[in-house]
Enzyme design. Structure first.
Site, mmCIF file in Angstrom:
data_model
loop_
_atom_site.group_PDB
_atom_site.id
_atom_site.type_symbol
_atom_site.label_atom_id
_atom_site.label_comp_id
_atom_site.label_asym_id
_atom_site.label_seq_id
_atom_site.Cartn_x
_atom_site.Cartn_y
_atom_site.Cartn_z
ATOM 1 C CE LYS A 17 -4.520 3.746 1.379
ATOM 2 N NZ LYS A 17 -3.349 4.589 1.709
ATOM 3 C CG ASP A 22 -1.606 3.998 -1.213
ATOM 4 O OD1 ASP A 22 -0.991 4.368 -0.203
ATOM 5 O OD2 ASP A 22 -1.622 2.797 -1.565
HETATM 6 P P1 NDP Z 1 3.915 4.308 -6.159
HETATM 7 O O1 NDP Z 1 2.856 3.657 -6.957
HETATM 8 O O2 NDP Z 1 4.405 5.663 -6.546
HETATM 9 O O3 NDP Z 1 5.198 3.344 -6.110
HETATM 10 C C1 NDP Z 1 5.111 2.064 -5.588
HETATM 11 C C2 NDP Z 1 6.457 1.393 -5.713
HETATM 12 O O4 NDP Z 1 6.408 0.153 -5.019
HETATM 13 C C3 NDP Z 1 6.830 1.066 -7.144
HETATM 14 O O5 NDP Z 1 8.223 1.085 -7.300
HETATM 15 C C4 NDP Z 1 6.282 -0.349 -7.290
HETATM 16 O O6 NDP Z 1 6.917 -1.126 -8.306
HETATM 17 C C5 NDP Z 1 6.585 -0.926 -5.941
HETATM 18 N N1 NDP Z 1 5.621 -2.001 -5.659
HETATM 19 C C6 NDP Z 1 4.272 -1.904 -5.644
HETATM 20 N N2 NDP Z 1 3.728 -3.109 -5.399
HETATM 21 C C7 NDP Z 1 4.755 -3.954 -5.260
HETATM 22 C C8 NDP Z 1 4.838 -5.334 -4.981
HETATM 23 N N3 NDP Z 1 3.732 -6.092 -4.802
HETATM 24 N N4 NDP Z 1 6.085 -5.883 -4.869
HETATM 25 C C9 NDP Z 1 7.207 -5.127 -5.046
HETATM 26 N N5 NDP Z 1 7.179 -3.821 -5.323
HETATM 27 C C10 NDP Z 1 5.975 -3.246 -5.423
HETATM 28 O O7 NDP Z 1 3.399 4.287 -4.647
HETATM 29 P P2 NDP Z 1 3.888 5.151 -3.404
HETATM 30 O O8 NDP Z 1 5.348 5.408 -3.509
HETATM 31 O O9 NDP Z 1 2.941 6.272 -3.273
HETATM 32 O O10 NDP Z 1 3.585 4.154 -2.188
HETATM 33 C C11 NDP Z 1 4.564 3.224 -1.692
HETATM 34 C C12 NDP Z 1 4.174 2.771 -0.295
HETATM 35 O O11 NDP Z 1 4.098 3.928 0.564
HETATM 36 C C13 NDP Z 1 2.794 2.101 -0.176
HETATM 37 O O12 NDP Z 1 2.858 1.129 0.863
HETATM 38 C C14 NDP Z 1 1.888 3.236 0.255
HETATM 39 O O13 NDP Z 1 0.722 2.775 0.925
HETATM 40 C C15 NDP Z 1 2.828 3.974 1.198
HETATM 41 N N6 NDP Z 1 2.476 5.361 1.473
HETATM 42 C C16 NDP Z 1 2.347 6.268 0.454
HETATM 43 C C17 NDP Z 1 2.031 7.583 0.731
HETATM 44 C C18 NDP Z 1 1.982 8.622 -0.328
HETATM 45 O O14 NDP Z 1 1.858 9.812 0.025
HETATM 46 N N7 NDP Z 1 2.132 8.296 -1.597
HETATM 47 C C19 NDP Z 1 1.741 8.021 2.116
HETATM 48 C C20 NDP Z 1 2.001 7.006 3.117
HETATM 49 C C21 NDP Z 1 2.313 5.731 2.774
HETATM 50 P P3 NDP Z 1 6.110 -1.483 -9.657
HETATM 51 O O15 NDP Z 1 6.170 -0.246 -10.482
HETATM 52 O O16 NDP Z 1 6.847 -2.640 -10.226
HETATM 53 O O17 NDP Z 1 4.704 -1.852 -9.238
#
Ligand code: NDP
Length: 442
Positions: free
Chosen positions: A124, A164
């Site tokens: 990671k 991510d």
């Molecule tokens: P994105 O950046 O596309 O979206 C993240 C989302 O989560 C946004 O809506 C963001 O809101 C919100 N968010 C981030 N940080 C916080 C926080 N501290 N408190 C509240 N909301 C928060 O990321 P992904 O959708 O790619 O990833 C989301 C999760 O899924 C993560 O845990 C990631 O590790 C996991 N994941 C992702 C994969 C992938 O293929 N993308 C694969 C496997 C797991 P805001 O815009 O306000 O920050």
């Protein structure tokens, strides 16, 4: 050395890395089940090695902003475990990123990748850079600087990063371009690439779709389906959007999405075209949804877990569903909680949910669709061909069904039927441990 003694060693080595310690504690908790019945499977040699990353790289990322001012961020790449394949795991760009968060994500990734059945080790990376509010040119300069250091440590058969939080197609594109420029090597060194330069169809949708395929398998195994169910989802990024899309296709009604400022509730079901326009095109905030749908509500500063739902899919970030949230979900009769994000449910919340008969699926199993599809992107790159959307989607569904089967059957084998977290941790661990033992003490 038993698991408790080893955990103390891990704590002593990094007493402040609370997210990493939380992730190790959860895995050790499941491994205690093996310790009771098959202690011979827990080789001291493997356990001591598996909690220590093979390599931790920390570097300076200098870049110049649009005002001509030099900015400095910190870059990380943790190459945690290569027992079953090249290191594989995403790059997180978020101001909260620190060594503990990258280490916890890398540790989880080892077992997740093992569950996919594909040959991928765990890694990671990331940076405390915040892409929010930056111009495209600033994001590009940051990504180029980040890759100018990272390129030394990665390669298609060595370490293959991906997206991510904060790293989507735009960032992967800039990083790929810089890697190619420095190395003169057009290869599958990153996944999540654009479709015109080696990306795989379905990769954008894979984590969210995969989460729903896993959930569908869990529901089916417990005598029900998505059809007619109410679903609460947190987040509004890549995972949340495509989980919303697939859950809706499977007959459910998704009523919430959120971001770090608050959540929206739409009793009629989320209008996903609008969400994609706000988040993917305009890079706006989720509260803009109610400007178009005034009948929906926006709740500032809250998470969506007080909303009545049958299925909860946390898809934002770590520790976003705590014990108070778990109590509200249970009081509202939730049937299952399946994690789209990594470690979104706190340990106390997991315990409460499971004690109250709620089926709980850990992210390392239920969100493995993203990395599984990345593995399929690597295969396509290596073969210099592209599969259709339907071909990849079908493979993805097959992999998620297989992951569910492993979680279910391993839990049964160790006397913990329906405790999918135990099944996931034991199945993932045994695969990696077997490979580590066979390769000797390296
Ligand atoms: P994105 O950046 O596309 O979206 C993240 C989302 O989560 C946004 O809506 C963001 O809101 C919100 N968010 C981030 N940080 C916080 C926080 N501290 N408190 C509240 N909301 C928060 O990321 P992904 O959708 O790619 O990833 C989301 C999760 O899924 C993560 O845990 C990631 O590790 C996991 N994941 C992702 C994969 C992938 O293929 N993308 C694969 C496997 C797991 P805001 O815009 O306000 O920050």
């Amino acid at each position: 050395m038993n698991l408790n003694e080893l955990y103390e060693v891990v704590v002593k080595r990094q007493p402040n890395d609370k997210e990493f310690l939380q992730a190790v504690d959860e895995v050790f908790d499941s491994l205690k089940v093996i310790e009771e019945v098959h202690p011979e499977l827990l080789s001291d040699d493997v356990l001591k090695r598996i909690v220590e990353p093979e390599r931790q790289i920390i570097f300076r990322v200098p870049w110049v902003d649009d005002n001509g001012v030099t900015q400095v961020n910190r870059g990380y790449r943790i190459q945690f475990n290569s027992a079953i394949g090249p290191y594989k795991g995403g790059i997180r760009l978020h101001p909260s990123v620190n060594i503990s968060i990258i280490k916890f994500l890398g540790f989880e990734q080892i077992f997740k990748n093992a569950l996919t059945t594909l040959p991928m080790g765990g890694g990671k990376g990331g940076s405390d850079f915040d892409p929010k509010g930056k111009s495209d040119a600033e994001v590009m300069r940051f990504c180029q600087s980040f890759m100018t250091e990272l390129y030394r440590y990665i390669g298609p058969e060595v370490d293959v990063p991906a997206g991510d939080i904060g790293t989507g197609a735009r960032e992967v594109g800039y990083m790929f371009g810089q890697y190619k420029r420095i190395t003169r090597d057009f290869s599958g060194v990153l996944t999540g690439k654009g479709l015109t330069f080696g990306g795989s169809l379905t990769r954008t949708e894979a984590t969210g779709y995969g989460l729903c395929y896993f959930t569908q398998a869990l529901l089916k195994d417990n005598g029900t389906t998505f059809d007619g169910k109410t679903v609460a989802i947190s987040g509004s990024g890549n995972v949340a959007i495509y989980a919303c899309e697939k859950a809706t296709q499977l007959g459910a009604k998704v009523v919430t999405l959120s971001d770090s400022n608050g959540y929206i509730y739409d009793a009629n079901g989320i209008d996903l075209d609008l969400v994609k326009e706000i988040k993917e095109v305009k890079r706006g905030r989720i509260k803009e949804y109610v400007d178009v749908h005034p009948e929906a509500t926006y709740v500032a500063g809250e998470r969506p877990w007080s909303v009545k739902c049958d299925i909860a899919l946390p898809c934002a970030t770590q520790n976003e569903l705590d014990i108070e949230d778990a109590k509200k979900l249970v009081a509202n009769g939730v049937f299952c909680v399946c994690e789209g994000a990594n470690m979104p449910t706190t340990p106390a919340a997991i315990k409460y949910l499971m004690e109250n008969g709620v089926y709980y699926a850990p992210g390392k199993a239920s969100n493995a669709g993203g990395v599984a599809c990345s593995g399929l992107e690597m295969s396509q790159n290596a073969m210099h061909l592209s599969w259709t959307f339907e071909e990849v989607d079908e493979k993805l569904e097959g992999i998620m069904n297989e992951i569910f089967r492993q979680c279910r059957d391993t839990a049964i084998e160790y006397g913990h039927e329906k405790e999918y977290v135990i099944g996931a941790n034991i199945a993932g661990f045994l695969k990696v441990a077997t490979a580590m033992k066979a390769q000797g003490t390296v």
